[in-house]
Design a protein around this motif. Structure first.
Motif, PDB file in Angstrom:
ATOM      1  N   PHE A  26      42.086  31.257  30.375  1.00 41.51           N
ATOM      2  CA  PHE A  26      40.713  30.812  30.139  1.00 41.51           C
ATOM      3  C   PHE A  26      39.900  30.577  31.410  1.00 41.51           C
ATOM      4  CE2 PHE A  26      43.437  27.057  30.334  1.00 41.51           C
ATOM      5  CZ  PHE A  26      42.782  26.286  31.277  1.00 41.51           C
ATOM      6  N   ALA A  27      40.557  30.483  32.578  1.00 36.94           N
ATOM      7  CA  ALA A  27      39.842  30.019  33.770  1.00 36.94           C
ATOM      8  C   ALA A  27      39.006  31.117  34.441  1.00 36.94           C
ATOM      9  CB  ALA A  27      40.828  29.426  34.777  1.00 36.94           C
ATOM     10  N   GLY A  80      38.501  29.266  38.208  1.00 36.77           N
ATOM     11  CA  GLY A  80      38.443  30.667  38.592  1.00 36.77           C
ATOM     12  C   GLY A  80      39.788  31.335  38.707  1.00 36.77           C
ATOM     13  N   VAL A  81      39.852  32.336  39.565  1.00 41.64           N
ATOM     14  CA  VAL A  81      40.996  33.233  39.666  1.00 41.64           C
ATOM     15  C   VAL A  81      42.276  32.497  40.054  1.00 41.64           C
ATOM     16  CG1 VAL A  81      40.444  33.856  42.075  1.00 41.64           C
ATOM     17  CG2 VAL A  81      41.817  35.414  40.663  1.00 41.64           C
ATOM     18  N   VAL A  82      42.179  31.476  40.909  1.00 40.92           N
ATOM     19  CA  VAL A  82      43.395  30.797  41.376  1.00 40.92           C
ATOM     20  C   VAL A  82      44.095  30.104  40.211  1.00 40.92           C
ATOM     21  CG1 VAL A  82      44.367  29.087  42.956  1.00 40.92           C
ATOM     22  CG2 VAL A  82      42.428  30.487  43.685  1.00 40.92           C
ATOM     23  N   HIS A  83      43.329  29.424  39.379  1.00 43.70           N
ATOM     24  CA  HIS A  83      43.956  28.763  38.229  1.00 43.70           C
ATOM     25  C   HIS A  83      44.532  29.767  37.245  1.00 43.70           C
ATOM     26  CE1 HIS A  83      42.642  24.835  39.562  1.00 43.70           C
ATOM     27  NE2 HIS A  83      43.326  24.315  38.566  1.00 43.70           N
ATOM     28  N   VAL A 107      37.549  39.568  37.226  1.00 40.65           N
ATOM     29  CA  VAL A 107      38.942  39.811  37.633  1.00 40.65           C
ATOM     30  C   VAL A 107      39.615  40.616  36.522  1.00 40.65           C
ATOM     31  CG1 VAL A 107      41.014  38.769  38.627  1.00 40.65           C
ATOM     32  CG2 VAL A 107      38.877  37.457  38.589  1.00 40.65           C
ATOM     33  N   SER A 108      40.081  41.808  36.842  1.00 41.80           N
ATOM     34  CA  SER A 108      40.742  42.667  35.856  1.00 41.80           C
ATOM     35  C   SER A 108      42.242  42.383  35.826  1.00 41.80           C
ATOM     36  CB  SER A 108      40.518  44.137  36.198  1.00 41.80           C
ATOM     37  OG  SER A 108      41.210  44.465  37.409  1.00 41.80           O
ATOM     38  N   ARG A 109      42.914  42.914  34.809  1.00 39.20           N
ATOM     39  CA  ARG A 109      44.372  42.772  34.762  1.00 39.20           C
ATOM     40  C   ARG A 109      45.007  43.396  35.999  1.00 39.20           C
ATOM     41  NH1 ARG A 109      48.969  45.206  34.269  1.00 39.20           N
ATOM     42  NH2 ARG A 109      50.722  44.243  33.146  1.00 39.20           N
ATOM     43  N   GLU A 110      44.486  44.548  36.440  1.00 39.63           N
ATOM     44  CA  GLU A 110      45.028  45.209  37.626  1.00 39.63           C
ATOM     45  C   GLU A 110      44.798  44.349  38.879  1.00 39.63           C
ATOM     46  OE1 GLU A 110      47.016  47.917  39.995  1.00 39.63           O
ATOM     47  OE2 GLU A 110      46.978  47.702  37.806  1.00 39.63           O
ATOM     48  N   ASP A 111      43.656  43.671  38.948  1.00 38.10           N
ATOM     49  CA  ASP A 111      43.419  42.749  40.064  1.00 38.10           C
ATOM     50  C   ASP A 111      44.493  41.662  40.100  1.00 38.10           C
ATOM     51  OD1 ASP A 111      41.042  43.963  40.974  1.00 38.10           O
ATOM     52  OD2 ASP A 111      39.808  42.790  39.571  1.00 38.10           O
ATOM     53  N   PHE A 112      44.789  41.090  38.919  1.00 33.08           N
ATOM     54  CA  PHE A 112      45.821  40.050  38.874  1.00 33.08           C
ATOM     55  C   PHE A 112      47.162  40.608  39.330  1.00 33.08           C
ATOM     56  CE2 PHE A 112      42.969  37.734  35.862  1.00 33.08           C
ATOM     57  CZ  PHE A 112      42.921  36.551  36.568  1.00 33.08           C
ATOM     58  N   LYS A 113      47.503  41.798  38.864  1.00 32.38           N
ATOM     59  CA  LYS A 113      48.794  42.391  39.261  1.00 32.38           C
ATOM     60  C   LYS A 113      48.855  42.562  40.777  1.00 32.38           C
ATOM     61  CE  LYS A 113      51.922  46.238  38.373  1.00 32.38           C
ATOM     62  NZ  LYS A 113      52.193  47.455  37.550  1.00 32.38           N
ATOM     63  N   GLN A 114      47.764  43.074  41.361  1.00 33.38           N
ATOM     64  CA  GLN A 114      47.759  43.303  42.809  1.00 33.38           C
ATOM     65  C   GLN A 114      47.798  41.978  43.593  1.00 33.38           C
ATOM     66  OE1 GLN A 114      48.293  46.244  44.222  1.00 33.38           O
ATOM     67  NE2 GLN A 114      48.443  46.987  42.096  1.00 33.38           N
ATOM     68  N   ASP A 134      57.914  27.459  34.481  1.00 34.62           N
ATOM     69  CA  ASP A 134      57.933  26.000  34.594  1.00 34.62           C
ATOM     70  C   ASP A 134      57.673  25.526  36.025  1.00 34.62           C
ATOM     71  OD1 ASP A 134      57.989  23.706  33.041  1.00 34.62           O
ATOM     72  OD2 ASP A 134      60.067  23.232  33.565  1.00 34.62           O
ATOM     73  N   THR A 135      56.875  26.286  36.761  1.00 38.84           N
ATOM     74  CA  THR A 135      56.495  25.907  38.120  1.00 38.84           C
ATOM     75  C   THR A 135      55.532  24.724  38.065  1.00 38.84           C
ATOM     76  OG1 THR A 135      56.622  28.245  38.707  1.00 38.84           O
ATOM     77  CG2 THR A 135      55.539  26.779  40.297  1.00 38.84           C
ATOM     78  N   HIS A 136      55.704  23.773  38.970  1.00 40.62           N
ATOM     79  CA  HIS A 136      54.754  22.657  39.076  1.00 40.62           C
ATOM     80  C   HIS A 136      53.360  23.227  39.274  1.00 40.62           C
ATOM     81  CE1 HIS A 136      52.502  19.396  41.033  1.00 40.62           C
ATOM     82  NE2 HIS A 136      53.352  18.559  40.461  1.00 40.62           N
ATOM     83  N   HIS A 137      52.387  22.720  38.497  1.00 40.48           N
ATOM     84  CA  HIS A 137      51.041  23.294  38.511  1.00 40.48           C
ATOM     85  C   HIS A 137      50.409  23.233  39.907  1.00 40.48           C
ATOM     86  CE1 HIS A 137      46.965  24.322  37.369  1.00 40.48           C
ATOM     87  NE2 HIS A 137      46.533  23.154  37.804  1.00 40.48           N
ATOM     88  N   GLY A 138      50.548  22.099  40.575  1.00 41.68           N
ATOM     89  CA  GLY A 138      49.962  21.970  41.900  1.00 41.68           C
ATOM     90  C   GLY A 138      50.569  22.942  42.895  1.00 41.68           C
ATOM     91  N   LEU A 139      51.886  23.107  42.827  1.00 42.22           N
ATOM     92  CA  LEU A 139      52.566  24.055  43.717  1.00 42.22           C
ATOM     93  C   LEU A 139      52.104  25.480  43.429  1.00 42.22           C
ATOM     94  CD1 LEU A 139      54.715  24.667  45.876  1.00 42.22           C
ATOM     95  CD2 LEU A 139      56.424  24.722  44.042  1.00 42.22           C
ATOM     96  N   ALA A 140      51.947  25.810  42.146  1.00 44.31           N
ATOM     97  CA  ALA A 140      51.481  27.156  41.777  1.00 44.31           C
ATOM     98  C   ALA A 140      50.087  27.417  42.344  1.00 44.31           C
ATOM     99  CB  ALA A 140      51.480  27.306  40.261  1.00 44.31           C
ATOM    100  N   ASN A 141      49.216  26.428  42.262  1.00 49.69           N
ATOM    101  CA  ASN A 141      47.887  26.583  42.859  1.00 49.69           C
ATOM    102  C   ASN A 141      47.966  26.700  44.370  1.00 49.69           C
ATOM    103  OD1 ASN A 141      45.861  26.675  40.858  1.00 49.69           O
ATOM    104  ND2 ASN A 141      46.002  24.472  40.503  1.00 49.69           N
ATOM    105  N   ALA A 142      48.817  25.886  44.977  1.00 51.23           N
ATOM    106  CA  ALA A 142      48.905  25.849  46.438  1.00 51.23           C
ATOM    107  C   ALA A 142      49.312  27.195  47.013  1.00 51.23           C
ATOM    108  CB  ALA A 142      49.896  24.762  46.872  1.00 51.23           C
ATOM    109  N   VAL A 143      50.309  27.833  46.404  1.00 44.77           N
ATOM    110  CA  VAL A 143      50.777  29.127  46.915  1.00 44.77           C
ATOM    111  C   VAL A 143      49.729  30.214  46.695  1.00 44.77           C
ATOM    112  CG1 VAL A 143      52.576  30.894  46.748  1.00 44.77           C
ATOM    113  CG2 VAL A 143      53.200  28.473  46.590  1.00 44.77           C
ATOM    114  N   ASN A 144      49.005  30.130  45.583  1.00 44.65           N
ATOM    115  CA  ASN A 144      48.065  31.195  45.235  1.00 44.65           C
ATOM    116  C   ASN A 144      46.681  31.050  45.850  1.00 44.65           C
ATOM    117  OD1 ASN A 144      49.261  33.185  43.279  1.00 44.65           O
ATOM    118  ND2 ASN A 144      49.783  31.304  42.185  1.00 44.65           N
ATOM    119  N   ILE A 145      46.299  29.828  46.268  1.00 53.55           N
ATOM    120  CA  ILE A 145      44.903  29.637  46.664  1.00 53.55           C
ATOM    121  C   ILE A 145      44.453  30.513  47.847  1.00 53.55           C
ATOM    122  CG2 ILE A 145      45.369  27.522  48.025  1.00 53.55           C
ATOM    123  CD1 ILE A 145      42.593  26.511  47.189  1.00 53.55           C
ATOM    124  N   PRO A 146      45.272  30.763  48.880  1.00 54.20           N
ATOM    125  CA  PRO A 146      44.741  31.620  49.954  1.00 54.20           C
ATOM    126  C   PRO A 146      44.428  33.034  49.459  1.00 54.20           C
ATOM    127  CG  PRO A 146      46.715  30.441  50.678  1.00 54.20           C
ATOM    128  CD  PRO A 146      46.634  30.267  49.211  1.00 54.20           C
TER     129      PRO A 146
END
Length: 382
Positions: A360-361, A265-268, A369-376, A279-291
């Motif tokens: 793809f996720a 979904g949106v977090v990935h 999820v729109s492009r504007e949603d991602f930006k916000q 080149d951010t570590h994938h797990g770290l990128a998910n961790a910061v974004n998941i909340p």
């Protein structure tokens, strides 16, 4: 369940799970008539004592071992081509992927390419390329060394384009490992920051799979149990590292990968561009974004969030309580709350939003999820 013996699970891949499982590898190769494995891993794992011990054990049992580890942290097509050249030049008969997501993804992509020599991205599942995966593939074995991606039980590899950084999915049931040797002892020496980041990756897989819009009650049950195991184990695994917590994290990681055949979904989609662009570590990128991603999904899906809150044994069974838990967990694991703390700048936001929207996720996210949603979302997390 005790944590000092080896169990077997079949789901459908055969999984040898438990402390000491890796010691069974030489006997398995012999029983299957394999003598010349290509071991694919990443440069960090290749330098570790346990990896050298695995290679030494195979060589002591008269196996001809070739190691390929010249890969990027976030794998690209050229990594796969280089690994296939090693296969060709050294006459191998099997592939053993050892490592986290990067090593296992490249190993699986090499397994595909050995007998499928058209442009690698012709086989991209997102454009229906899986129909071209028609030939036999080499005998494939996986050995996870992190508790994050769960790639060891997967049937797809995520590989980026060297130039555009866009991620492609190579997919086929043929790409599942014949057997997994999941030995939690191999994860014991992971440093705390990698344990935390990969553990949050596993948590993201389970949570997003549970929320994904495609109906799949089997995956929902697996995802909830994965969330429960991680809740129990991630702090101990990060800060104290005992066999029980490492075992629970390794199992939960595989459960997340089994569950996300339902979708992510949106977090990935927020995380993938950070890896490919910065080149951010994938797990770290998910961790910061998941909340932030979970907060976005609450409205309209309150019941699913109540079930996750109940699984996490939170006092208040609500989506808001889940988001609060995720922020607090990141604090306990020394993971930043802000993208600016991991190198993201305001000038990156528009490009990140474009890449996230193309990812793809998010089509499997429970809500559009729109492009504007991602930006916000990026701006909120910055």
């Amino acid at each position: 369940m005790t944590f000092d013996k080896v169990y077997q699970y079949n789901f459908p891949t055969t999984i040898r799970f438990g402390a000491g499982a890796i010691k069974e590898l030489p006997a398995y190769l012999k029983a299957n008539g394999l003598a010349r494995p290509l071991i694919v891993t990443d440069p960090t794992v290749a330098a570790l004592p346990f990896f050298k011990a695995i290679v030494a054990d195979l060589e002591a049992n008269s196996f001809s071992v070739e190691v390929f580890s010249d890969i990027h942290k976030n794998p690209v097509k050229s990594d796969v081509y280089k690994g296939t050249e090693v296969w060709d030049q050294t006459s191998r008969d099997s592939v053993i992927g050892i490592g986290g997501g990067a090593g296992l993804d490249v190993a699986r992509a090499i397994v595909l390419r050995v007998n499928h020599r058209e442009d690698l991205f012709k086989y991209d599942d997102l454009i229906g390329g899986d129909v071209y995966v028609t030939n036999d593939v080499p005998h494939f074995i996986t050995v996870p060394t992190t508790s994050g991606t769960g790639s060891e039980v997967g049937r797809s590899a995520i590989i980026s384009d060297d130039e555009t950084h866009q991620k492609k999915i190579l997919f086929s049931p043929k790409l599942m490992a014949k057997i997994v040797f999941a030995d939690p002892v191999l994860t014991m020496d992971l440093p705390p920051h990698i344990t935390a980041a990969t553990g949050m990756d596993a948590l993201t897989h389970n949570m997003e799979a549970f929320l994904a819009k495609n109906p799949h009650p089997l995956c929902d049950g697996i995802a909830l149990e994965g969330i429960y195991l991680i809740k129990d184990a991630i702090e101990n695994a990060t800060h104290r590292s005992d066999l029980e917590s490492r075992s629970k994290m390794l199992m939960a990681s595989m459960m997340g990968a089994i569950a996300f055949q339902k979708g992510l979904g949106v977090v990935h989609s927020l995380a993938h561009p950070l890896s490919s662009l910065l080149d951010t570590h994938h797990g770290l990128a998910n961790a910061v974004n998941i909340p932030y991603g979970m907060e976005f999904n609450i409205a309209g899906f309150e019941d699913k969030f109540r079930r996750m809150a109940k699984t996490l044994e939170l006092k208040e069974e609500s989506g808001e309580a889940v988001v609060k838990y995720l922020f607090e967990l990141n604090t306990k694991l020394n993971i930043p709350h802000r993208l600016s703390e991991i190198g993201v700048q305001s000038t990156h936001i528009d490009t990140l939003a474009d890449l996230a929207f193309a990812d793809f996720a998010h089509p499997n996210n429970p809500k559009p999820v729109s492009r504007e949603d991602f930006k916000q979302l990026y701006l909120k997390a910055l």
